[in-house]
Design an enzyme around this catalytic site. Structure first.
Site, PDB file in Angstrom:
ATOM      1  N   THR A  38       4.653  -2.653   0.989  1.00  0.00           N
ATOM      2  CA  THR A  38       3.630  -1.715   1.474  1.00  0.00           C
ATOM      3  C   THR A  38       3.984  -0.262   1.149  1.00  0.00           C
ATOM      4  OG1 THR A  38       4.713  -1.680   3.647  1.00  0.00           O
ATOM      5  CG2 THR A  38       2.881  -3.220   3.347  1.00  0.00           C
ATOM      6  N   HIS A  39       4.906  -0.082   0.215  1.00  0.00           N
ATOM      7  CA  HIS A  39       5.379   1.271  -0.105  1.00  0.00           C
ATOM      8  C   HIS A  39       4.241   2.207  -0.489  1.00  0.00           C
ATOM      9  CE1 HIS A  39       7.161   4.461  -2.641  1.00  0.00           C
ATOM     10  NE2 HIS A  39       8.177   4.373  -1.814  1.00  0.00           N
ATOM     11  N   ASP A  40       3.328   1.726  -1.301  1.00  0.00           N
ATOM     12  CA  ASP A  40       2.243   2.584  -1.792  1.00  0.00           C
ATOM     13  C   ASP A  40       0.896   2.277  -1.141  1.00  0.00           C
ATOM     14  OD1 ASP A  40       3.875   3.999  -3.643  1.00  0.00           O
ATOM     15  OD2 ASP A  40       3.803   2.262  -4.991  1.00  0.00           O
ATOM     16  N   TRP A  76      13.357   5.700   1.902  1.00  0.00           N
ATOM     17  CA  TRP A  76      12.889   4.507   1.202  1.00  0.00           C
ATOM     18  C   TRP A  76      14.011   3.785   0.476  1.00  0.00           C
ATOM     19  CZ3 TRP A  76       9.290   1.213   1.712  1.00  0.00           C
ATOM     20  CH2 TRP A  76       8.080   1.577   2.299  1.00  0.00           C
ATOM     21  N   SER A 117       9.009  -3.012   1.415  1.00  0.00           N
ATOM     22  CA  SER A 117       8.797  -2.543   0.047  1.00  0.00           C
ATOM     23  C   SER A 117       7.405  -2.886  -0.475  1.00  0.00           C
ATOM     24  CB  SER A 117       9.861  -3.130  -0.885  1.00  0.00           C
ATOM     25  OG  SER A 117       9.790  -4.543  -0.919  1.00  0.00           O
TER      26      SER A 117
END
Length: 272
Positions: free
Chosen positions: A40-42, A28, A38
């Protein structure tokens, strides 16, 4: 599509068996400055990558050569990582410290219609059955009801092979819908199976692994490793198998589970 990092150890270290979270964090770092990824990271569906362990497995000594693979159906994601790793050559996973000596790209292909071969899981498959899927197969959900298994039930051999194969198919269908080629039907939209043969690699089939999905969160999950035999039926089936190679199989693939390798391939004989 996948990239392979050739790593040179800069210090002695014990092999960290709970490398998953730290390896994901290192990947990441290469994506965090690109809004495409970034944002859609979580998210629940992630950005679409899987990764291997650091191999060969075992105690690390300074100067050792090891390798690490990252696969994705998204060419732009891999291009972003190639650019990052080209600039940032330090590759540290906890106490396992390396420098990146070389970066190579690969596009494994299961072959045209009539080809046969074998895919193997390089990392364990995470398969947790939600209540709906468990009930579809008349599985005991008492542990879910009692709160002992949160909202999911880890697959075990006693559940039979169909729930496992169904969970694999559903997760791959989701990847197809998010990042696949809409020219083809997805793996959940055809009646034929993905694989002709499925064999466990480990004698005990499932095994527990300590897993840290987030900082200060520790869990034990049940994984399984598999050898999948195939015969390519047509171009749609070829696409499904190659998508599995690019994205991995099962759940939590972006945490290091379900990474696939093509270990054997035989092309069809030319007709006389």
């Amino acid at each position: 599509m996948r990239i392979e990092l050739a790593l040179d150890a800069v210090a002695d270290a014990a092999y960290d068996r709970s490398y998953f979270h730290k390896a994901r964090g290192r990947i990441w770092r290469g994506l965090e400055n690109d809004d495409t990824f970034s944002e859609t990271h979580d998210s629940n569906h992630g950005v679409g990558f899987s990764y291997s362990n650091i191999f060969p497995w075992g105690q690390i000594e300074e100067g050792d050569r090891r390798y690490f693979r990252i696969a994705s159906p998204r060419r732009g994601l891999l291009d972003t990582l190639i650019a990052h790793f080209g600039r940032e050559r330090a590759f540290e996973i906890g106490q396992m410290r390396f420098t990146i000596d070389d970066i190579t790209g690969h596009a494994p292909d299961v072959g045209e219609a009539g080809s046969t071969g074998v895919l193997e899981t390089g990392t364990g498959v995470h398969c947790a059955l939600g209540r709906q899927l468990a009930e579809e197969y008349n599985l005991d959900t008492s542990k879910i009801d009692a709160g002992e298994s949160e909202t999911e039930l880890f697959w075990r051999p006693k559940h039979g092979m169909e729930p496992l194969q169904d969970a694999i198919r559903r997760s791959l269908q989701q990847t197809h819908e998010l990042y696949g080629d809409d020219y083809y039907d997805g793996p959940g939209e055809v009646d034929e199976p993905l694989f002709d043969r499925i064999e466990p690699i480990k004698d005990d089939v499932v095994y527990p692994v300590r897993f840290q999905p987030a900082t200060a969160v520790d869990r034990t999950v049940l994984l399984s490793k598999w050898r999948f035999g195939y015969r390519v039926r047509d171009e749609t089936h070829r696409y499904h198998l190659n998508l599995a190679l690019d994205s991995g199989i099962g759940q939590r693939r972006e945490h290091g589970f379900g990474f696939l390798n093509l270990t054997d391939k035989t092309l069809p004989r030319a007709s006389d």
